[in-house]
Design an enzyme around this catalytic site. Structure first.
Site, PDB file in Angstrom:
ATOM      1  N   SER A 264       4.211  -0.888  -7.475  1.00 32.12           N
ATOM      2  CA  SER A 264       3.699  -0.047  -8.742  1.00 32.12           C
ATOM      3  C   SER A 264       4.458   1.131  -8.993  1.00 32.12           C
ATOM      4  O   SER A 264       5.210   1.570  -8.187  1.00 32.12           O
ATOM      5  CB  SER A 264       2.107   0.318  -8.459  1.00 32.12           C
ATOM      6  OG  SER A 264       2.277   1.673  -7.553  1.00 32.12           O
ATOM      7  N   LYS A 265       4.041   1.594 -10.170  1.00 32.11           N
ATOM      8  CA  LYS A 265       5.010   2.891 -10.404  1.00 32.11           C
ATOM      9  C   LYS A 265       4.912   3.915  -9.588  1.00 32.11           C
ATOM     10  O   LYS A 265       5.540   4.731  -9.419  1.00 32.11           O
ATOM     11  CB  LYS A 265       4.752   3.215 -12.017  1.00 32.11           C
ATOM     12  CG  LYS A 265       3.464   3.704 -12.236  1.00 32.11           C
ATOM     13  CD  LYS A 265       3.286   3.957 -13.798  1.00 32.11           C
ATOM     14  CE  LYS A 265       1.735   4.397 -14.298  1.00 32.11           C
ATOM     15  NZ  LYS A 265       1.765   4.763 -15.592  1.00 32.11           N
ATOM     16  N   ARG A 266       3.649   4.100  -8.886  1.00 31.56           N
ATOM     17  CA  ARG A 266       3.475   5.275  -8.050  1.00 31.56           C
ATOM     18  C   ARG A 266       4.247   5.072  -6.602  1.00 31.56           C
ATOM     19  O   ARG A 266       4.214   5.862  -6.139  1.00 31.56           O
ATOM     20  CB  ARG A 266       1.904   5.520  -7.711  1.00 31.56           C
ATOM     21  CG  ARG A 266       1.079   5.500  -9.140  1.00 31.56           C
ATOM     22  CD  ARG A 266       0.726   6.971  -9.427  1.00 31.56           C
ATOM     23  NE  ARG A 266       0.250   7.210 -10.691  1.00 31.56           N
ATOM     24  CZ  ARG A 266       0.798   7.723 -11.654  1.00 31.56           C
ATOM     25  NH1 ARG A 266       2.046   8.361 -11.573  1.00 31.56           N
ATOM     26  NH2 ARG A 266       0.099   7.768 -12.674  1.00 31.56           N
TER      27      ARG A 266
END
Ligand code: GLU
Length: 516
Positions: A264-266
């Site tokens: 994920s982008k996180r």
């Protein structure tokens, strides 16, 4: 394969995730391999999710990677416009066509009514209530109200959507080029909205209409779109476009480096590596991300790494420049299972590409980093530094750290070595070596090496006592490229002044010596 036409169809809802870049890459490779056409289509029908700058970001990212389009909003083409917001007028007619064929219907349920209905269903124990064959006859739509009443409501300006009428208990089957035969039971599917109250199409309708009108032959996209494909296949059937339906290939997920689930982008911030091609800046620091480029990756290394994230040629070969990839790429070799993101592997690729690059090219790429730090050096000097340092860096900015002594006198000494070795007679010998170096006429690496080696041998000294001190005096550290060449690159004056400063600093370090 004649006339292959593929498209990359991102929605400009934020920066393009590295998974999206891989989708673009595989489409590009497939197009080039088959001498086909690579189309960029911007899917921006959802105005509520539109993010300023996202389209430009997508364009710049793919430009950086060298993935050019044959048809796009910028370059145009026979099937334009290529931005869905500029094609608004096209879609409603197809939604109406579906209604006229009884494959779709008008629905007047308001958002509030739907919300209450869902809450009600849940209270009756229905886990995830669906607007489908089993519930549509109890809702507020043209199937219940009849044609005349519905027309009247529409004429009076009552807001409506158009929903696809998914049949009960039928099988939808298609052959995915990666996964083989995939089937869905229509009873599991909902009557998805095709046209929204604002007259805009949803992703599903616009995507199918455009793929058809743009004569797309292969849809290569992420696995997350696989469930939607059931509706898409149904739409092709309903619109009588089955014969020209594209072939589908759903790419495996890119997985987190450790643990379960999709990258994920996180995860970028969490694991300390980039998951976006270029940096993205937002007012909210949590939504600002560093890119592969700014992290120090080369575009060709990034391409090579991404290509192998879900595809492999079935041989041991790992290094593939874009032209090799075009030759070797095939959809059959795409793996079905998720591909784990491995930043160390990405760095390894980067190192291979750094090593293979000409010093000049690398210096051009590194110069902006040097300038940003405020160091003033010229290109010829940097080229020499790069040739010495390139075997020692994985990412471009690494040179600022491991090669800092080439750019400034302001670096730290590896104190442990000083504390251990800066004593007599070593200190006296190092000072003498400095003296001898100062009378060296031609300050090149061969002469420097000869002088130092001669001194050590003729005085019957141990290399291990003298050499680390010379190194630390000139570069601050015992790790580094060839010391003789380093001195040559730094030049005589600088080398000698480094010694002078070091001798004083070493004395200070020794005085402050503690027992540990
Ligand atoms: N607009 C969709 C996306 O953002 C396209 C999916 C597809 O390729 O059909 O990924």
């Amino acid at each position: 394969m004649g006339n292959v036409r593929v498209r990359f169809a991102p929605s400009p809802t934020g920066p393009l995730h590295i998974g999206g870049v891989r989708t673009a890459l595989y489409n590009y490779l497939f197009a080039k391999k088959n001498k086909g056409t690579f189309v960029l289509r911007i899917e921006d029908t959802d105005q509520t999710r539109y993010v300023e700058g996202a389209e430009d970001y997508i364009k710049k990212s793919l430009e950086w990677l060298g993935l050019g389009f044959d048809e796009s909003p910028e370059s145009g083409g026979e099937f334009g416009p290529y931005r869905q917001s500029e094609r608004k007028a096209i879609y409603a007619k197809y939604a109406e066509k579906l209604v006229s064929m009884d494959y779709a219907y008008y629905a007047f349920d308001t958002a509030q009514e739907l919300e209450m209905w869902r809450a009600d269903m849940k209270s009756q124990g229905v886990h995830s209530p669906k607007y489908d064959y089993s519930t549509r006859m109890s809702m507020n739509n043209s199937l219940v109200l009849g044609k005349a009443k519905s027309k009247e409501l529409i004429a009076n300006g009552t807001p409506f959507v158009i929903r696809i009428k998914v049949p009960e208990n039928e099988k939808i089957t298609f052959t995915d080029m990666v996964r083989g035969e995939v089937s869905f039971d229509t009873s599991e599917l909902d009557d998805k909205v095709m046209l929204k109250t604002d007259g805009m199409p949803t992703y599903h309708l616009a995507n199918i209409v455009d793929d058809h009108l743009m004569k797309i032959t292969h849809v290569i996209r992420g696995e997350e779109w696989l469930p939607s494909t059931a509706h898409h296949v149904l739409l092709y059937k309903y619109l009588c476009w089955e014969d020209s339906m594209p072939q589908f290939a759903h790419l495996p997920l890119i997985l987190k480096p450790v643990g379960k689930g999709k990258l994920s982008k996180r995860d970028g911030a969490k694991f300390g590596f980039p998951v976006f091609p270029l940096s993205w800046n937002s007012d909210n620091p949590e939504d600002s991300f560093i890119g592969f480029k700014e992290f120090g990756f080369l575009p060709d290394a990034t391409i090579n790494f991404l290509a192998l994230l879900g595809w492999n040629p079935g041989t041991e070969q790992e290094i593939f420049v874009l032209s090799d990839l075009i030759k070797s790429f095939s959809i059959e070799k795409i793996v079905k299972s998720g591909a784990r993101f491995n930043i160390d592997k990405a760095k390894w690729f980067n190192q291979q590409y750094i090593l293979a690059k000409k010093d000049e090219e690398l210096a051009e790429l590194i110069m902006p980093l040097i300038e940003e730090e405020g160091y003033e050096i010229d290109m010829d000097y940097l080229k020499r530094v790069v040739s010495l340092m390139k075997a020692r860096i994985e990412l471009l900015p690494d040179i600022l750290e491991s090669g800092v002594f080439f750019f400034t006198d302001n670096f730290n000494y590896q104190e442990k070595i000083v504390r251990k070795k800066w004593k007599e007679p070593n200190a006296g010998h190092v000072k003498k070596i400095k003296e001898e170096l100062s009378s060296l006429k031609n300050f090149n690496k061969e002469n420097i090496e000869e002088l130092i080696k001669n001194y050590i041998e003729s005085n019957e000294l141990s290399f291990g006592n003298i050499f680390p001190l010379l190194r630390v005096a000139v570069t601050g550290t015992t790790k580094g490229p060839d010391l003789f060449e380093t001195m040559e690159v730094l030049k005589k004056n600088k080398t000698l002044s480094r010694f002078d400063v070091a001798f004083d600093s070493f004395d200070v370090i020794i005085k402050g010596k503690t027992t540990n």
